[in-house]
Motif scaffolding. Structure first.
Motif, mmCIF file in Angstrom:
data_model
loop_
_atom_site.group_PDB
_atom_site.id
_atom_site.type_symbol
_atom_site.label_atom_id
_atom_site.label_comp_id
_atom_site.label_asym_id
_atom_site.label_seq_id
_atom_site.Cartn_x
_atom_site.Cartn_y
_atom_site.Cartn_z
ATOM 1 N N GLU A 105 28.024 -52.496 -34.189
ATOM 2 C CA GLU A 105 29.263 -52.088 -34.857
ATOM 3 C C GLU A 105 29.024 -51.052 -35.944
ATOM 4 O O GLU A 105 29.888 -50.237 -36.228
ATOM 5 C CB GLU A 105 29.957 -53.303 -35.490
ATOM 6 N N ASN A 106 27.845 -51.092 -36.574
ATOM 7 C CA ASN A 106 27.571 -50.170 -37.680
ATOM 8 C C ASN A 106 26.068 -50.064 -37.880
ATOM 9 O O ASN A 106 25.337 -51.018 -37.642
ATOM 10 C CB ASN A 106 28.235 -50.677 -38.968
ATOM 11 N N VAL A 107 25.615 -48.898 -38.333
ATOM 12 C CA VAL A 107 24.217 -48.683 -38.676
ATOM 13 C C VAL A 107 24.172 -48.015 -40.044
ATOM 14 O O VAL A 107 24.774 -46.959 -40.233
ATOM 15 C CB VAL A 107 23.491 -47.782 -37.642
ATOM 16 N N ALA A 108 23.500 -48.651 -41.005
ATOM 17 C CA ALA A 108 23.344 -48.086 -42.345
ATOM 18 C C ALA A 108 21.896 -47.647 -42.518
ATOM 19 O O ALA A 108 20.972 -48.452 -42.420
ATOM 20 C CB ALA A 108 23.711 -49.114 -43.401
ATOM 21 N N LEU A 109 21.694 -46.352 -42.765
ATOM 22 C CA LEU A 109 20.351 -45.803 -42.945
ATOM 23 C C LEU A 109 19.956 -45.964 -44.409
ATOM 24 O O LEU A 109 20.638 -45.467 -45.299
ATOM 25 C CB LEU A 109 20.340 -44.328 -42.553
ATOM 26 N N LEU A 110 18.827 -46.653 -44.658
ATOM 27 C CA LEU A 110 18.406 -46.943 -46.027
ATOM 28 C C LEU A 110 17.034 -46.373 -46.357
ATOM 29 O O LEU A 110 16.393 -46.826 -47.285
ATOM 30 C CB LEU A 110 18.399 -48.463 -46.250
ATOM 31 N N GLY A 111 16.594 -45.403 -45.629
ATOM 32 C CA GLY A 111 15.286 -44.812 -45.878
ATOM 33 C C GLY A 111 14.197 -45.557 -45.130
ATOM 34 O O GLY A 111 13.857 -45.205 -44.014
ATOM 35 N N HIS A 112 13.639 -46.609 -45.728
ATOM 36 C CA HIS A 112 12.535 -47.358 -45.114
ATOM 37 C C HIS A 112 12.994 -48.291 -44.000
ATOM 38 O O HIS A 112 12.168 -48.763 -43.216
ATOM 39 C CB HIS A 112 11.795 -48.161 -46.183
ATOM 40 N N ARG A 165 16.800 -49.728 -41.561
ATOM 41 C CA ARG A 165 18.221 -49.623 -41.217
ATOM 42 C C ARG A 165 18.790 -51.027 -41.225
ATOM 43 O O ARG A 165 18.119 -51.986 -40.839
ATOM 44 C CB ARG A 165 18.400 -49.043 -39.814
ATOM 45 N N HIS A 166 20.038 -51.138 -41.643
ATOM 46 C CA HIS A 166 20.765 -52.396 -41.477
ATOM 47 C C HIS A 166 21.745 -52.171 -40.342
ATOM 48 O O HIS A 166 22.591 -51.283 -40.409
ATOM 49 C CB HIS A 166 21.496 -52.787 -42.758
ATOM 50 N N GLU A 224 31.796 -64.230 -31.148
ATOM 51 C CA GLU A 224 32.597 -64.281 -32.378
ATOM 52 C C GLU A 224 31.752 -64.177 -33.636
ATOM 53 O O GLU A 224 32.253 -64.364 -34.739
ATOM 54 C CB GLU A 224 33.414 -65.580 -32.408
ATOM 55 N N VAL A 225 30.464 -63.885 -33.503
ATOM 56 C CA VAL A 225 29.541 -63.874 -34.629
ATOM 57 C C VAL A 225 29.111 -62.450 -34.950
ATOM 58 O O VAL A 225 28.790 -61.668 -34.057
ATOM 59 C CB VAL A 225 28.289 -64.731 -34.295
ATOM 60 N N ARG A 226 29.130 -62.102 -36.252
ATOM 61 C CA ARG A 226 28.568 -60.824 -36.704
ATOM 62 C C ARG A 226 27.210 -61.084 -37.306
ATOM 63 O O ARG A 226 27.045 -61.983 -38.122
ATOM 64 C CB ARG A 226 29.477 -60.180 -37.747
ATOM 65 N N LEU A 227 26.233 -60.290 -36.896
ATOM 66 C CA LEU A 227 24.862 -60.444 -37.360
ATOM 67 C C LEU A 227 24.428 -59.196 -38.097
ATOM 68 O O LEU A 227 24.699 -58.079 -37.647
ATOM 69 C CB LEU A 227 23.925 -60.658 -36.165
ATOM 70 N N GLY A 228 23.714 -59.375 -39.182
ATOM 71 C CA GLY A 228 23.072 -58.264 -39.874
ATOM 72 C C GLY A 228 21.604 -58.257 -39.490
ATOM 73 O O GLY A 228 20.905 -59.259 -39.665
ATOM 74 N N VAL A 229 21.133 -57.148 -38.965
ATOM 75 C CA VAL A 229 19.759 -57.036 -38.478
ATOM 76 C C VAL A 229 19.037 -55.967 -39.274
ATOM 77 O O VAL A 229 19.539 -54.851 -39.429
ATOM 78 C CB VAL A 229 19.745 -56.662 -36.969
ATOM 79 N N ARG A 230 17.874 -56.308 -39.817
ATOM 80 C CA ARG A 230 17.030 -55.312 -40.490
ATOM 81 C C ARG A 230 16.114 -54.692 -39.455
ATOM 82 O O ARG A 230 15.424 -55.389 -38.724
ATOM 83 C CB ARG A 230 16.227 -55.977 -41.593
ATOM 84 N N ASP A 231 16.116 -53.369 -39.396
ATOM 85 C CA ASP A 231 15.386 -52.624 -38.372
ATOM 86 C C ASP A 231 14.546 -51.560 -39.066
ATOM 87 O O ASP A 231 15.076 -50.799 -39.883
ATOM 88 C CB ASP A 231 16.419 -51.965 -37.439
ATOM 89 N N PRO A 232 13.225 -51.497 -38.821
ATOM 90 C CA PRO A 232 12.416 -50.454 -39.465
ATOM 91 C C PRO A 232 12.873 -49.061 -39.047
ATOM 92 O O PRO A 232 13.270 -48.845 -37.907
ATOM 93 C CB PRO A 232 10.992 -50.738 -38.998
ATOM 94 N N SER A 233 12.830 -48.132 -39.982
ATOM 95 C CA SER A 233 13.317 -46.780 -39.691
ATOM 96 C C SER A 233 12.313 -45.941 -38.904
ATOM 97 O O SER A 233 12.636 -44.844 -38.473
ATOM 98 C CB SER A 233 13.693 -46.055 -40.982
ATOM 99 N N ASP A 234 11.086 -46.451 -38.707
ATOM 100 C CA ASP A 234 10.080 -45.661 -37.989
ATOM 101 C C ASP A 234 10.065 -45.949 -36.485
ATOM 102 O O ASP A 234 9.155 -45.532 -35.789
ATOM 103 C CB ASP A 234 8.695 -45.880 -38.596
ATOM 104 N N VAL A 235 11.079 -46.667 -35.982
ATOM 105 C CA VAL A 235 11.227 -46.888 -34.537
ATOM 106 C C VAL A 235 12.573 -46.321 -34.104
ATOM 107 O O VAL A 235 13.488 -46.211 -34.914
ATOM 108 C CB VAL A 235 11.119 -48.388 -34.166
#
Length: 70
Positions: free
Chosen positions: A12-19, A21-22, A29-40
């Protein structure tokens, strides 16, 4: 070691945070927040994703209060 759970969802959304991504993913019916490394490579909004979830690393929050429940 617990066996990871597997979920399928849509981004639904990707937030770029430097090191890192969220990535916000909706699975049923569930929303999940996933931390994803920006180097992949990342997936884009609207992409279907398949997630492996380690239950020992999941944080759950109460919708009404946003307080962590585990």
């Amino acid at each position: 070691s617990p066996t990871p759970a597997h979920l399928t969802g849509r981004v639904e959304n990707v937030a770029l945070l430097g090191h890192e991504r969220h990535v916000i993913v909706r699975s049923s019916e569930v929303r999940l927040g996933v931390r994803d490394p920006s180097d992949v490579p990342s997936c884009g909004v609207g992409s279907e994703v398949h997630l492996g979830v380690d239950p020992d690393r999941v944080h759950l929050f109460a919708p009404a209060t946003t307080w962590r429940t585990n």
